[in-house]
Design a protein around this motif. Structure first.
Motif, short mmCIF file in Angstrom:
data_model
loop_
_atom_site.label_atom_id
_atom_site.label_comp_id
_atom_site.label_asym_id
_atom_site.label_seq_id
_atom_site.Cartn_x
_atom_site.Cartn_y
_atom_site.Cartn_z
N HIS A 1 -4.26 5.07 4.83
CA HIS A 1 -3.55 5.71 3.72
C HIS A 1 -2.42 6.62 4.23
N ASP B 1 1.48 13.95 0.76
CA ASP B 1 0.77 15.23 0.76
C ASP B 1 1.46 16.25 1.67
N PRO C 1 -4.47 3.99 -7.91
CA PRO C 1 -5.65 3.77 -7.07
C PRO C 1 -5.62 2.40 -6.42
N SER C 2 -6.26 2.28 -5.28
CA SER C 2 -6.44 0.97 -4.68
C SER C 2 -7.53 0.23 -5.42
N ARG D 1 0.08 8.04 1.53
CA ARG D 1 -0.49 9.13 0.75
C ARG D 1 -0.45 10.43 1.54
N LYS D 2 -0.78 10.36 2.81
CA LYS D 2 -0.78 11.55 3.65
C LYS D 2 0.64 12.08 3.84
N ASP E 1 0.83 -1.21 0.00
CA ASP E 1 0.00 0.00 0.00
C ASP E 1 0.87 1.26 0.00
N GLU E 2 1.99 1.22 0.72
CA GLU E 2 2.91 2.37 0.70
C GLU E 2 3.41 2.63 -0.71
N ARG F 1 2.11 1.61 -3.57
CA ARG F 1 1.01 1.98 -4.46
C ARG F 1 0.70 3.47 -4.32
N GLU F 2 0.63 3.94 -3.08
CA GLU F 2 0.33 5.35 -2.86
C GLU F 2 1.50 6.22 -3.27
N ARG F 3 2.70 5.74 -3.10
CA ARG F 3 3.88 6.48 -3.56
C ARG F 3 3.82 6.68 -5.08
N GLY G 1 1.08 6.72 -6.83
CA GLY G 1 -0.13 7.45 -7.18
C GLY G 1 -1.19 6.59 -7.82
#
Length: 399
Positions: A250, A257, A87-88, A253-254, A78-79, A81-83, A85
């Motif tokens: 998430h 941000d 989508p889940s 992602r945060k 998940d890290e 994937r969010e890095r 960008g």
């Protein structure tokens, strides 16, 4: 707590990173970066990219097609994937209804439903909330009356995410009015092409079409589509919601941000300097950093508990509150950073050129859209006020 990852976990991180850099659809990443809404084709292609790697069902048991990952590997994936960008997975099928089916469904139902969910060939929606039953879900009134080998369903569901894309919907319906409200609820799966089902769009304040209202008028649903026992649906719904509420964090992602916010403060001017020199805004950034660190530690504690074989329980309400409030805190900072530019917002996010306002920095419109979207996070999936009641009663054991 030992926060260092094992060498095998770091090797897995590199494998996941390579996947997103080399084999994941680049056009989807571009749309996400622009803040453009993803269509059904985008969502299906994204999930099929995961499926091709054998990575679409991280939380499933291996016997049904799960990855066999440890909870740490799930966190690392998940890290990454969010890095990147990306989508889940759309949660309604892979994360919500599938665990109910493989935990409480019959062998025939598992064989019938799980392969299509795993491969993302079948899209699902969740029919829980109603116009008069949101956080107080037990007051739902959509009825299912037994008629031979069918249930006849009448009622309305609302705030139904992705129902306009869905092939199937799983619903909580009322099959009895006797006893406590929770005791008369049944878990039904319905083909969205069944006569009598109508979907009407609800456009979100952020300009995206995710939500819908779904009407059921004399819809005949075979009894074989019922998961588990009649009038036991509340138990299955509670099981599902614990999975839903642990999927909000998430953290990666945060973190990204927050890093972006700090970068932008060095470019946005205020009172002859930049916001990086503004003590009030700097204080708010520091407060957000501390709160985000607390969320991350809570997530890691939950991972440690899961590693010991503990199932997610009522403590998931704590994560739900922390994660959604942090999301709102971060998006509020972006909105403040945008200043008056934030008032100029184009709402049709389905257009490729939706974020092309001349003279406005390209991060403004997506930031406003994210701010507006996160307003709902402390409501859907169980409102914050309700989660606090759950914590008080079930975790703290208060009277």
């Amino acid at each position: 707590m030992d926060l260092a990852f094992a060498d095998t976990d770091e090797a897995f991180r590199l494998e996941a990173r390579d996947f997103f850099e080399q084999r994941y659809p680049k056009d989807i990443l571009d749309k996400v970066r622009r803040g453009q809404s993803l269509g059904k084709d985008d969502l299906v292609r994204s999930e099929k990219a995961y499926y091709a790697e054998g990575w679409s069902a991280a939380n499933w048991p291996q016997e049904y097609g799960g990855t066999g990952w440890t909870v740490t590997q799930k966190y690392i994936f998940d890290e990454e994937r969010e890095r990147a960008g990306a989508p889940s997975v759309v949660p309604m099928g892979l994360l919500y209804v599938a665990p109910v089916i493989y935990s409480f469904g019959s062998p025939e139902q598992k064989q019938r439903f799980l392969p299509g969910i795993l491969s993302s060939d079948v899209f699902w929606a969740q029919g829980y909330s109603e116009p008069g039953a949101g956080s107080d879900l037990a007051s739902l009134q959509t009825s299912a009356v037994r008629d031979g080998d069918d249930y006849v369903v009448n009622g309305v569901k609302i705030w139904t995410s992705q129902a306009h894309y869905a092939d199937w919907i799983f619903c909580l319906v009322r099959t009895s009015t006797e006893g406590k409200p929770q005791q008369g609820i049944t878990f039904l799966c319905m083909d969205m092409n069944t006569p009598g089902i109508t979907v009407r769009p609800i456009i979100g304040i952020d300009g995206g079409h995710y939500l819908n209202q779904v009407f059921f008028e004399d819809v005949r649903v075979p009894v074989e589509n019922r998961i588990g026992e009649e009038n036991k649906g509340w138990d299955y719904a509670k099981y599902l919601l614990t999975h839903e509420r642990t999927s909000y964090a998430h953290v990666a992602r945060k973190k990204m941000d927050m890093a972006r916010l700090k970068q932008l403060t060095r470019t946005v001017t205020a009172d002859g300097g930049t916001l990086a020199d503004d003590p009030e805004f700097t204080r708010k950034l520091a407060e957000a950093d501390v709160a985000l660190a607390a969320l991350e530690m809570t997530v890691l504690r939950a991972i440690a508990a899961l590693s010991s074989g503990e199932a997610p329980g009522n403590e998931s309400s704590i994560l739900k509150i922390m994660a959604t409030e942090r999301a709102q805190q971060v998006t509020e900072l972006f909105l403040e950073l945008g200043g008056l530019y934030s008032a100029q917002f184009v709402t049709d996010r389905s257009r490729p050129d939706w974020n092309s306002n001349s003279g406005i920095p390209d991060w403004i419109s997506p930031s406003v859209a994210n701010y507006l979207f996160t307003r709902a996070q402390t409501i859907y999936g169980g409102a914050t006020e309700v989660q606090k009641n759950v914590i008080a009663k079930q975790v703290l054991r208060l009277p």
